[in-house]
Motif scaffolding. Structure first.
Motif, PDB file in Angstrom:
ATOM      1  N   VAL A  32      59.231  57.369   0.976  1.00  0.00           N
ATOM      2  CA  VAL A  32      57.987  57.543   0.661  1.00  0.00           C
ATOM      3  C   VAL A  32      56.873  56.095   1.793  1.00  0.00           C
ATOM      4  N   LEU A  33      56.639  56.766   2.589  1.00  0.00           N
ATOM      5  CA  LEU A  33      56.019  55.479   3.182  1.00  0.00           C
ATOM      6  C   LEU A  33      54.895  54.686   2.505  1.00  0.00           C
ATOM      7  N   GLN A  34      53.801  55.087   1.764  1.00  0.00           N
ATOM      8  CA  GLN A  34      52.723  54.776   1.342  1.00  0.00           C
ATOM      9  C   GLN A  34      52.159  54.984   0.142  1.00  0.00           C
ATOM     10  N   ASN A  35      52.482  53.605   0.221  1.00  0.00           N
ATOM     11  CA  ASN A  35      53.179  53.209  -1.740  1.00  0.00           C
ATOM     12  C   ASN A  35      51.847  51.977  -1.926  1.00  0.00           C
ATOM     13  N   SER A  36      51.251  51.311  -0.790  1.00  0.00           N
ATOM     14  CA  SER A  36      49.788  51.024  -1.182  1.00  0.00           C
ATOM     15  C   SER A  36      49.284  50.922   0.380  1.00  0.00           C
ATOM     16  N   LEU A  37      48.290  50.281   0.401  1.00  0.00           N
ATOM     17  CA  LEU A  37      46.710  50.241   0.789  1.00  0.00           C
ATOM     18  C   LEU A  37      47.779  49.748   2.281  1.00  0.00           C
ATOM     19  N   GLU A  38      48.389  48.561   2.192  1.00  0.00           N
ATOM     20  CA  GLU A  38      49.344  48.567   3.689  1.00  0.00           C
ATOM     21  C   GLU A  38      49.969  49.338   4.538  1.00  0.00           C
ATOM     22  N   ASP A  39      50.871  49.611   3.015  1.00  0.00           N
ATOM     23  CA  ASP A  39      51.620  51.166   3.676  1.00  0.00           C
ATOM     24  C   ASP A  39      50.724  51.969   4.637  1.00  0.00           C
ATOM     25  N   VAL A  40      49.607  52.108   4.189  1.00  0.00           N
ATOM     26  CA  VAL A  40      49.176  53.468   4.933  1.00  0.00           C
ATOM     27  C   VAL A  40      48.107  53.102   6.528  1.00  0.00           C
ATOM     28  N   VAL A  41      48.056  51.147   6.295  1.00  0.00           N
ATOM     29  CA  VAL A  41      47.661  51.075   7.555  1.00  0.00           C
ATOM     30  C   VAL A  41      48.805  51.040   8.070  1.00  0.00           C
ATOM     31  N   LEU A  42      49.714  50.670   8.265  1.00  0.00           N
ATOM     32  CA  LEU A  42      50.595  50.767   8.984  1.00  0.00           C
ATOM     33  C   LEU A  42      51.682  52.314   9.906  1.00  0.00           C
ATOM     34  N   LEU A  43      51.662  53.274   8.430  1.00  0.00           N
ATOM     35  CA  LEU A  43      51.366  54.582   9.170  1.00  0.00           C
ATOM     36  C   LEU A  43      50.828  54.944  10.227  1.00  0.00           C
ATOM     37  N   TYR A  44      49.195  54.525   9.777  1.00  0.00           N
ATOM     38  CA  TYR A  44      48.333  54.678  11.133  1.00  0.00           C
ATOM     39  C   TYR A  44      48.806  53.952  12.314  1.00  0.00           C
ATOM     40  N   GLU A  45      49.391  52.448  12.453  1.00  0.00           N
ATOM     41  CA  GLU A  45      50.101  51.804  13.247  1.00  0.00           C
ATOM     42  C   GLU A  45      50.765  52.582  14.212  1.00  0.00           C
ATOM     43  N   PHE A  46      51.160  52.561  12.906  1.00  0.00           N
ATOM     44  CA  PHE A  46      52.864  53.875  13.772  1.00  0.00           C
ATOM     45  C   PHE A  46      51.954  54.775  14.483  1.00  0.00           C
ATOM     46  N   LEU A  47      51.281  55.573  14.330  1.00  0.00           N
ATOM     47  CA  LEU A  47      50.907  56.739  14.704  1.00  0.00           C
ATOM     48  C   LEU A  47      49.845  56.109  15.837  1.00  0.00           C
ATOM     49  N   LEU A  48      49.468  55.713  16.173  1.00  0.00           N
ATOM     50  CA  LEU A  48      48.453  55.146  16.807  1.00  0.00           C
ATOM     51  C   LEU A  48      49.471  54.432  17.924  1.00  0.00           C
ATOM     52  N   ALA A  49      50.867  53.516  17.628  1.00  0.00           N
ATOM     53  CA  ALA A  49      51.204  52.755  18.587  1.00  0.00           C
ATOM     54  C   ALA A  49      52.077  54.018  19.873  1.00  0.00           C
ATOM     55  N   GLU A  50      51.895  55.407  19.659  1.00  0.00           N
ATOM     56  CA  GLU A  50      51.890  56.120  20.213  1.00  0.00           C
ATOM     57  C   GLU A  50      54.099  56.410  19.951  1.00  0.00           C
ATOM     58  N   LEU A  51      54.047  58.405  19.639  1.00  0.00           N
ATOM     59  CA  LEU A  51      55.267  58.150  19.231  1.00  0.00           C
ATOM     60  C   LEU A  51      56.562  58.536  20.429  1.00  0.00           C
ATOM     61  N   ASP A  52      57.767  58.920  20.772  1.00  0.00           N
ATOM     62  CA  ASP A  52      57.567  59.123  22.050  1.00  0.00           C
ATOM     63  C   ASP A  52      59.062  60.314  21.143  1.00  0.00           C
ATOM     64  N   ILE A  53      58.731  61.597  21.483  1.00  0.00           N
ATOM     65  CA  ILE A  53      59.451  63.287  21.445  1.00  0.00           C
ATOM     66  C   ILE A  53      60.571  63.150  22.506  1.00  0.00           C
ATOM     67  N   ASP A  54      61.739  62.795  21.594  1.00  0.00           N
ATOM     68  CA  ASP A  54      62.419  63.811  23.144  1.00  0.00           C
ATOM     69  C   ASP A  54      63.500  65.135  23.159  1.00  0.00           C
ATOM     70  N   LYS A  55      63.768  65.168  23.697  1.00  0.00           N
ATOM     71  CA  LYS A  55      64.426  66.948  24.163  1.00  0.00           C
ATOM     72  C   LYS A  55      65.099  67.082  22.876  1.00  0.00           C
ATOM     73  N   GLY A  56      65.332  66.317  22.022  1.00  0.00           N
ATOM     74  CA  GLY A  56      65.879  67.236  20.885  1.00  0.00           C
ATOM     75  C   GLY A  56      65.114  66.730  19.993  1.00  0.00           C
ATOM     76  N   GLN A  57      63.449  67.107  20.358  1.00  0.00           N
ATOM     77  CA  GLN A  57      63.009  66.541  19.206  1.00  0.00           C
ATOM     78  C   GLN A  57      62.877  65.935  18.381  1.00  0.00           C
ATOM     79  N   ARG A  58      64.216  64.153  18.728  1.00  0.00           N
ATOM     80  CA  ARG A  58      63.881  63.274  18.081  1.00  0.00           C
ATOM     81  C   ARG A  58      62.582  63.022  17.991  1.00  0.00           C
ATOM     82  N   ILE A  59      62.042  62.518  17.017  1.00  0.00           N
ATOM     83  CA  ILE A  59      60.565  61.033  17.382  1.00  0.00           C
ATOM     84  C   ILE A  59      61.413  59.737  16.746  1.00  0.00           C
TER      85      ILE A  59
END
Length: 158
Positions: A32-59
């Protein structure tokens, strides 16, 4: 006795991959990623930082500094081992969510949001009929999450 086994008592597992054992230990694969407010902010940062999804759909997280964090490993596990990636699996999840009888557990809510992110990406990368199919799945997941958020307010007074 038959009532004990109805889906009201044992609702369908929303994310079956989370019920599997880790290869390296006897523990369930259930981060589980979100156990605190800091974790929620970090998840938001992960998503804002841009994700790479390769041809095998690996994120993966493109930002190397963020990708090196311990929570990034949990994010990787959730995105690459737990959330559904095929349109069939996502439709199955939407169907289960539409008839889910109670408020989602936080890990199921989180995984549904991440499935929505993946679905939005696939819709943006698709064309024609496939784009429509992915977009429809996105909308269905959105409706399920909206319903989940409104469930406590929609209860009839007794």
């Amino acid at each position: 006795m038959e009532l004990l086994f109805s889906h009201c008592y044992f609702p369908a597992v929303l994310f079956p991959a989370a019920q599997r054992f880790k290869r390296s230990s006897a523990a369930f694969l259930n981060p589980v990623l979100q156990n605190s407010l800091e974790d929620v902010v970090l998840l938001y940062e992960f998503l804002l930082a841009e994700l790479d999804i390769d041809k095998g759909q690996r994120i993966s997280i493109k930002d190397e500094e963020l990708a090196s964090l311990r929570k990034a490993a949990e994010f990787d596990t959730i995105c690459n081992e737990i959330i559904p990636k095929s349109i069939t699996e996502i439709r199955r999840l939407s169907s289960r969510l539409s008839s889910y009888p109670r408020v989602l557990k936080k890990e199921d809510f989180e995984r549904t949001v991440l499935t929505m992110v993946y679905t939005a990406y696939r819709a943006a990368q698709s064309q024609g009929h496939q784009k429509d199919t992915w977009a429809e799945s996105f909308v269905n997941l959105y409706k399920a999450l909206k319903n989940d958020l409104m469930l406590p307010y929609n209860k009839q007074p007794s």
